[in-house]
Design a protein around this motif. Structure first.
Motif, short mmCIF file in Angstrom:
data_model
loop_
_atom_site.label_atom_id
_atom_site.label_comp_id
_atom_site.label_asym_id
_atom_site.label_seq_id
_atom_site.Cartn_x
_atom_site.Cartn_y
_atom_site.Cartn_z
N UNK A 172 0.81 -1.22 0.00
CA UNK A 172 0.00 0.00 0.00
C UNK A 172 0.84 1.27 0.00
N UNK A 173 1.69 1.41 1.02
CA UNK A 173 2.48 2.64 1.17
C UNK A 173 3.53 2.41 2.26
N UNK A 174 4.38 3.43 2.47
CA UNK A 174 5.38 3.35 3.52
C UNK A 174 5.28 4.57 4.42
N UNK A 175 5.85 4.46 5.59
CA UNK A 175 5.86 5.57 6.55
C UNK A 175 6.72 6.73 6.08
N UNK B 139 -0.44 10.31 3.34
CA UNK B 139 -0.01 9.73 2.07
C UNK B 139 -0.24 10.77 0.98
N UNK B 140 0.82 11.13 0.30
CA UNK B 140 0.75 12.13 -0.77
C UNK B 140 0.04 13.41 -0.31
N UNK B 141 0.35 13.85 0.90
CA UNK B 141 -0.19 15.10 1.42
C UNK B 141 -1.58 15.01 2.00
N UNK B 142 -2.19 13.84 2.00
CA UNK B 142 -3.55 13.68 2.55
C UNK B 142 -3.50 12.72 3.73
#
Length: 179
Positions: free
Chosen positions: A108-111, A150-153
């Protein structure tokens, strides 16, 4: 670089709790064998009606796993695909749209806001391009990282903006299934 990587797991076939349990065991075993994990945290499990699929498809169980790891994202994807195959997942490259599955594992994403673009040989995009619009991803992610951006949100803002359907309901594991 040690950071937290968030993985989404989902299943909608047969004994869904058993598929998630088996996938988690295989994932942990693979990470330990590679000496690639310092910690592993799990969200609650959530049930969601299957959407974007043929009517009558079984509902999904979804959860998020947080891994403290330095493992490269492409290697994590490779391990996830290996675990999916061991759990009986068959991917049909000709298939259009979503399909029933024993186990699905998404990076999904990383910290650290790490980015990865798809390239030849690896169809991996991080952050996951649709994660911020999927309540079944955001709700379990809130369990583990309520302050994640994530990406500013923020995850919280994305969850508030998400449609309320399909509904994401906490899943209670039957006491007879707890081992």
């Amino acid at each position: 670089m040690m950071r937290t990587v968030y993985l989404g797991l989902g299943t909608n076939l047969d004994d869904r709790d058993a598929w998630l349990d088996q996938g988690l065991r295989l994932l942990e075993d693979g990470l330990v064998q590679r000496r690639a994990v310092a910690a592993m945290s799990l969200s609650r499990r959530y049930q969601t009606e299957a959407w974007g699929m043929i009517p009558g498809s079984p509902p999904f169980l979804n959860m998020v796993v947080a891994l403290e790891t330095a493992m490269p994202l492409q290697d994590l994807l490779g391990l996830g695909l290996e675990v999916e195959r061991e759990c009986g997942r068959v991917r049909d490259p000709r298939s259009k749209g979503y399909s029933n599955r024993t186990l699905d594992i998404d990076v999904l994403c990383t910290s650290e806001g790490e980015r990865c673009e798809p390239n030849v040989g690896f169809n991996l995009e991080v952050p996951h391009p649709r994660m911020m619009a999927r309540r079944f991803v955001l709700q379990p992610l809130m369990d583990l990282a309520p302050d994640l951006v994530v990406d500013g949100q923020s995850i919280q803002d994305a969850l508030r903006a998400c449609p309320t359907t399909p509904e994401v309901i906490p899943h209670l594991i039957e006491s007879s299934k707890i081992k």
